[in-house]
Every structure is written in structure tokens, then in C-alpha cells.
Scaffold this motif. Structure first.
Motif, PDB file in Angstrom:
ATOM      1  N   ARG A 231       0.822  -1.208   0.000  1.00 25.60           N
ATOM      2  CA  ARG A 231       0.000   0.000   0.000  1.00 25.60           C
ATOM      3  C   ARG A 231       0.856   1.258   0.000  1.00 25.60           C
ATOM      4  O   ARG A 231       0.407   2.294  -0.480  1.00 25.60           O
ATOM      5  CB  ARG A 231      -0.989  -0.043   1.164  1.00 25.60           C
ATOM      6  CG  ARG A 231      -2.187  -0.912   0.811  1.00 25.60           C
ATOM      7  CD  ARG A 231      -2.819  -1.661   1.957  1.00 25.60           C
ATOM      8  NE  ARG A 231      -3.817  -2.605   1.445  1.00 25.60           N
ATOM      9  CZ  ARG A 231      -3.535  -3.801   0.923  1.00 25.60           C
ATOM     10  NH1 ARG A 231      -2.280  -4.222   0.867  1.00 25.60           N
ATOM     11  NH2 ARG A 231      -4.485  -4.581   0.456  1.00 25.60           N
ATOM     12  N   CYS A 232       2.075   1.169   0.492  1.00 27.03           N
ATOM     13  CA  CYS A 232       3.036   2.264   0.278  1.00 27.03           C
ATOM     14  C   CYS A 232       3.298   2.436  -1.214  1.00 27.03           C
ATOM     15  O   CYS A 232       3.400   3.564  -1.722  1.00 27.03           O
ATOM     16  CB  CYS A 232       4.352   1.962   0.995  1.00 27.03           C
ATOM     17  SG  CYS A 232       4.320   2.108   2.787  1.00 27.03           S
ATOM     18  N   MET A 233       3.404   1.324  -1.925  1.00 27.22           N
ATOM     19  CA  MET A 233       3.625   1.352  -3.365  1.00 27.22           C
ATOM     20  C   MET A 233       2.465   2.059  -4.069  1.00 27.22           C
ATOM     21  O   MET A 233       2.662   2.889  -4.964  1.00 27.22           O
ATOM     22  CB  MET A 233       3.775  -0.070  -3.905  1.00 27.22           C
ATOM     23  CG  MET A 233       4.984  -0.812  -3.371  1.00 27.22           C
ATOM     24  SD  MET A 233       4.892  -2.611  -3.643  1.00 27.22           S
ATOM     25  CE  MET A 233       5.010  -2.712  -5.418  1.00 27.22           C
ATOM     26  N   GLY A 234       1.240   1.719  -3.659  1.00 30.33           N
ATOM     27  CA  GLY A 234       0.071   2.339  -4.271  1.00 30.33           C
ATOM     28  C   GLY A 234       0.030   3.832  -4.044  1.00 30.33           C
ATOM     29  O   GLY A 234      -0.272   4.609  -4.970  1.00 30.33           O
ATOM     30  N   GLY A 235       0.339   4.276  -2.817  1.00 31.00           N
ATOM     31  CA  GLY A 235       0.349   5.703  -2.528  1.00 31.00           C
ATOM     32  C   GLY A 235       1.412   6.449  -3.304  1.00 31.00           C
ATOM     33  O   GLY A 235       1.173   7.535  -3.845  1.00 31.00           O
ATOM     34  N   ALA A 236       2.612   5.876  -3.386  1.00 29.47           N
ATOM     35  CA  ALA A 236       3.700   6.512  -4.128  1.00 29.47           C
ATOM     36  C   ALA A 236       3.362   6.603  -5.612  1.00 29.47           C
ATOM     37  O   ALA A 236       3.603   7.634  -6.259  1.00 29.47           O
ATOM     38  CB  ALA A 236       4.989   5.729  -3.926  1.00 29.47           C
TER      39      ALA A 236
ATOM     40  N   SER B 238       3.798   8.329   4.983  1.00 32.52           N
ATOM     41  CA  SER B 238       3.173   7.001   4.948  1.00 32.52           C
ATOM     42  C   SER B 238       4.188   5.892   5.191  1.00 32.52           C
ATOM     43  O   SER B 238       3.822   4.786   5.605  1.00 32.52           O
ATOM     44  CB  SER B 238       2.469   6.783   3.606  1.00 32.52           C
ATOM     45  OG  SER B 238       3.401   6.547   2.561  1.00 32.52           O
ATOM     46  N   LEU B 239       5.460   6.170   4.928  1.00 30.86           N
ATOM     47  CA  LEU B 239       6.501   5.166   5.112  1.00 30.86           C
ATOM     48  C   LEU B 239       6.897   4.975   6.576  1.00 30.86           C
ATOM     49  O   LEU B 239       7.550   3.986   6.914  1.00 30.86           O
ATOM     50  CB  LEU B 239       7.747   5.546   4.313  1.00 30.86           C
ATOM     51  CG  LEU B 239       7.650   5.491   2.789  1.00 30.86           C
ATOM     52  CD1 LEU B 239       8.895   6.096   2.171  1.00 30.86           C
ATOM     53  CD2 LEU B 239       7.468   4.059   2.320  1.00 30.86           C
ATOM     54  N   VAL B 240       6.515   5.913   7.437  1.00 30.61           N
ATOM     55  CA  VAL B 240       6.983   5.900   8.821  1.00 30.61           C
ATOM     56  C   VAL B 240       6.661   4.589   9.541  1.00 30.61           C
ATOM     57  O   VAL B 240       7.544   4.016  10.198  1.00 30.61           O
ATOM     58  CB  VAL B 240       6.413   7.114   9.587  1.00 30.61           C
ATOM     59  CG1 VAL B 240       6.675   6.984  11.083  1.00 30.61           C
ATOM     60  CG2 VAL B 240       7.040   8.404   9.058  1.00 30.61           C
ATOM     61  N   PRO B 241       5.418   4.058   9.458  1.00 29.89           N
ATOM     62  CA  PRO B 241       5.145   2.801  10.190  1.00 29.89           C
ATOM     63  C   PRO B 241       6.026   1.638   9.741  1.00 29.89           C
ATOM     64  O   PRO B 241       6.492   0.851  10.581  1.00 29.89           O
ATOM     65  CB  PRO B 241       3.666   2.529   9.875  1.00 29.89           C
ATOM     66  CG  PRO B 241       3.094   3.843   9.490  1.00 29.89           C
ATOM     67  CD  PRO B 241       4.194   4.578   8.800  1.00 29.89           C
TER      68      PRO B 241
ATOM     69  N   ILE C 246      -1.133  -2.606  -6.369  1.00 31.72           N
ATOM     70  CA  ILE C 246      -1.154  -3.174  -5.017  1.00 31.72           C
ATOM     71  C   ILE C 246      -1.207  -4.699  -5.076  1.00 31.72           C
ATOM     72  O   ILE C 246      -0.460  -5.392  -4.373  1.00 31.72           O
ATOM     73  CB  ILE C 246      -2.343  -2.610  -4.212  1.00 31.72           C
ATOM     74  CG1 ILE C 246      -2.098  -1.123  -3.907  1.00 31.72           C
ATOM     75  CG2 ILE C 246      -2.542  -3.383  -2.910  1.00 31.72           C
ATOM     76  CD1 ILE C 246      -3.273  -0.426  -3.244  1.00 31.72           C
ATOM     77  N   GLU C 247      -2.075  -5.236  -5.941  1.00 30.55           N
ATOM     78  CA  GLU C 247      -2.166  -6.692  -6.076  1.00 30.55           C
ATOM     79  C   GLU C 247      -0.870  -7.266  -6.652  1.00 30.55           C
ATOM     80  O   GLU C 247      -0.345  -8.269  -6.156  1.00 30.55           O
ATOM     81  CB  GLU C 247      -3.341  -7.069  -6.982  1.00 30.55           C
ATOM     82  CG  GLU C 247      -4.693  -6.972  -6.311  1.00 30.55           C
ATOM     83  CD  GLU C 247      -4.900  -8.039  -5.254  1.00 30.55           C
ATOM     84  OE1 GLU C 247      -4.170  -9.044  -5.269  1.00 30.55           O
ATOM     85  OE2 GLU C 247      -5.805  -7.865  -4.418  1.00 30.55           O
TER      86      GLU C 247
END
Length: 253
Positions: free
Chosen positions: A151-156, A185-188, A233-234
Motif C-alpha cells: 500500500r506504500c507502493m500504491g500511494g507513491a 506514509s513510510l513511517v510505520p 497493489i495486487e
């Protein structure tokens, strides 16, 4: 603070089928916080998957049944939202039509043969790799972090790619977010990497996949939309499953 909480709820409402009956405003502030919360949604999904894998492992069930149960849970949690993007993108690419026609095919609610083939092979590969995860005792913390990294990938990808058309949820979200939101978003995941350094490697693997996917999509469509984000994402989850298992298999061989 209120915008952050609304954004978190919006992220869970949009990316999962978990029942959160709370009406949240859809504005620039909540859209930014929603994107920042995408990995938190992924961590929630990953936690449920890892917990289910551990619990089913205690029952000594056959590995194929455990893998199928995990895959079913994974699809149920997201409601198949991103699988729809995979099918739409596959139908458009498989049509071999000019750009405008491919975009029309992607918007068509009906699923074609290429979409069905993509769905079958995606789920088959995911199920087989989950089987391999369980069989070879891949660390559950990797499974826990995997949906968050995807989901980091999707946001980026949403921030880095120009939108196809000035309409839709992807466009409205794209107008409100930027590189700072992606970084937050990467922080967690980065915090989790302090305790499990291998997660930093999976972030690099995910970044490479995202960059290659962006090049391919922009070459084919000249822009992005929500279906492409879902397909990433998938596809990113499948790629991470494959690379994680391959690394573990070679490391323990």
C-alpha cells in the motif's frame, strides 16, 4: 487531529471491508491523511493474516488448506477491490487496441477473457506462494508487513503518476497529496524495520517494482487511474510474496 482520525477511517473504509459505519468528510485534509494511513491499513490486514497463519498452524491442518484459508481471508478483507483493477487492466492491455479504445475497455464493467485469466493466475500464484510460506516457515513478521509495503507502493504511484483524466477518486486524491504525504506514509514500515531489518530490503524491492510498473503503465496509457493503483497493489503483493519466499528458500537451503 480530527482530520487525521477521519483520514484513518476513510483509508480503512476504502481499502477494506471492515465495518466502520462512520460518515467522514472527503476534503483535501482528510484525503492527505487517508493516503498517509494506507500502510496502517496494510498493517491491520497483515496482522490478521499473520495471526490466522499462526493459529491455523497450531491446529496442524494440511498446508494446502491453510494456504487456501489465508488467501480467502486476504481477499475477503479487501473485498476484492484491487482484483477489479487487475482484471480491468488486463482486459485493456490484452485487447491490443488503440489508446482510446483501451481506456473504454478499462471503464467497461463487464469482465473479458484476459481479465479472467489474470484473476485466475494471480490467485493461483498467491495461493501457491502462501503454501510455500507456510511449508518453509517464512517469518510471519514478513507476512505482517507485506500488505503495508504494497500500500506504500500504491500511494507513491498515485503521487508520481499524472492522472489520465480530470475526474474520479484518483484525480481528486492526486490533487491533494504530495511527496511529503508519501514520506509520512513510510513511517510505520520504517519503524518496524528498526526491529526487523529485512523489511528495509523489501522496501527497496517494492520501490524497484513500482518504478518499473510506472514506466510500463505510462508507456501504455500516458497516465494513471484508480484501476492501475489497485492493480499495482495486487501485483506488488504477489511480487513481494515471490521475492520473500525466494530469499528465504535460498538463505535456508
Amino acid at each position: 487531529m480530527k482530520s487525521a482520525l477521519y483520514g484513518l477511517v476513510l483509508a480503512f473504509q476504502f481499502l477494506t471491508r471492515l465495518p466502520l459505519p462512520l460518515e467522514c468528510p472527503w476534503n483535501a485534509a482528510t484525503r492527505r491523511w487517508a493516503l498517509r494511513a494506507y500502510p496502517l491499513v496494510g498493517l491491520g490486514i497483515g496482522a490478521l493474516l499473520a495471526l490466522a497463519a499462526w493459529g491455523l498452524g497450531q491446529l496442524a491442518l494440511p498446508t494446502p488448506l491453510v494456504a487456501l484459508a489465508l488467501l480467502s481471508l486476504w481477499v475477503a478483507l479487501s473485498g476484492g477491490l484491487h482484483l477489479d483493477g487487475v482484471m480491468d487492466l488486463a482486459d485493456a492491455l490484452g485487447s491490443n487496441q488503440p489508446l482510446e479504445r483501451r481506456l473504454e475497455i478499462m471503464k467497461d464493467p463487464q469482465v473479458g477473457s484476459f481479465g479472467l485469466l489474470a484473476l485466475v493466475f494471480l490467485l493461483a500464484w498467491k495461493g501457491a506462494l502462501l503454501w510455500a510460506f507456510v511449508e518453509y516457515h517464512v517469518p510471519l513478521v514478513w507476512l505482517f508487513a507485506l500488505p503495508a509495503i504494497a500500500r506504500c507502493m500504491g500511494g507513491a504511484f498515485l503521487v508520481l503518476g499524472p492522472c489520465l483524466r480530470p475526474a474520479g477518486m484518483a484525480y481528486s486524491a492526486r490533487r491533494s497529496v504530495g511527496n511529503r504525504d508519501v514520506a509520512l506514509s513510510l513511517v510505520p514500515v520504517l519503524a518496524a524495520a528498526l526491529f526487523t531489518p529485512a523489511l528495509a530490503l523489501w522496501l527497496l524491492v517494492a520501490a524497484l517494482f513500482t518504478a518499473l510498473y510506472r514506466v510500463a503503465v505510462l508507456r501504455a496509457f500516458k497516465g494513471i487511474n484508480g484501476d492501475m493503483v489497485g492493480a499495482l497493489i495486487e501485483g506488488g503483493e504477489l511480487w513481494l510474496l515471490l521475492t520473500m519466499w525466494s530469499f528465504w528458500w535460498f538463505a535456508t537451503a
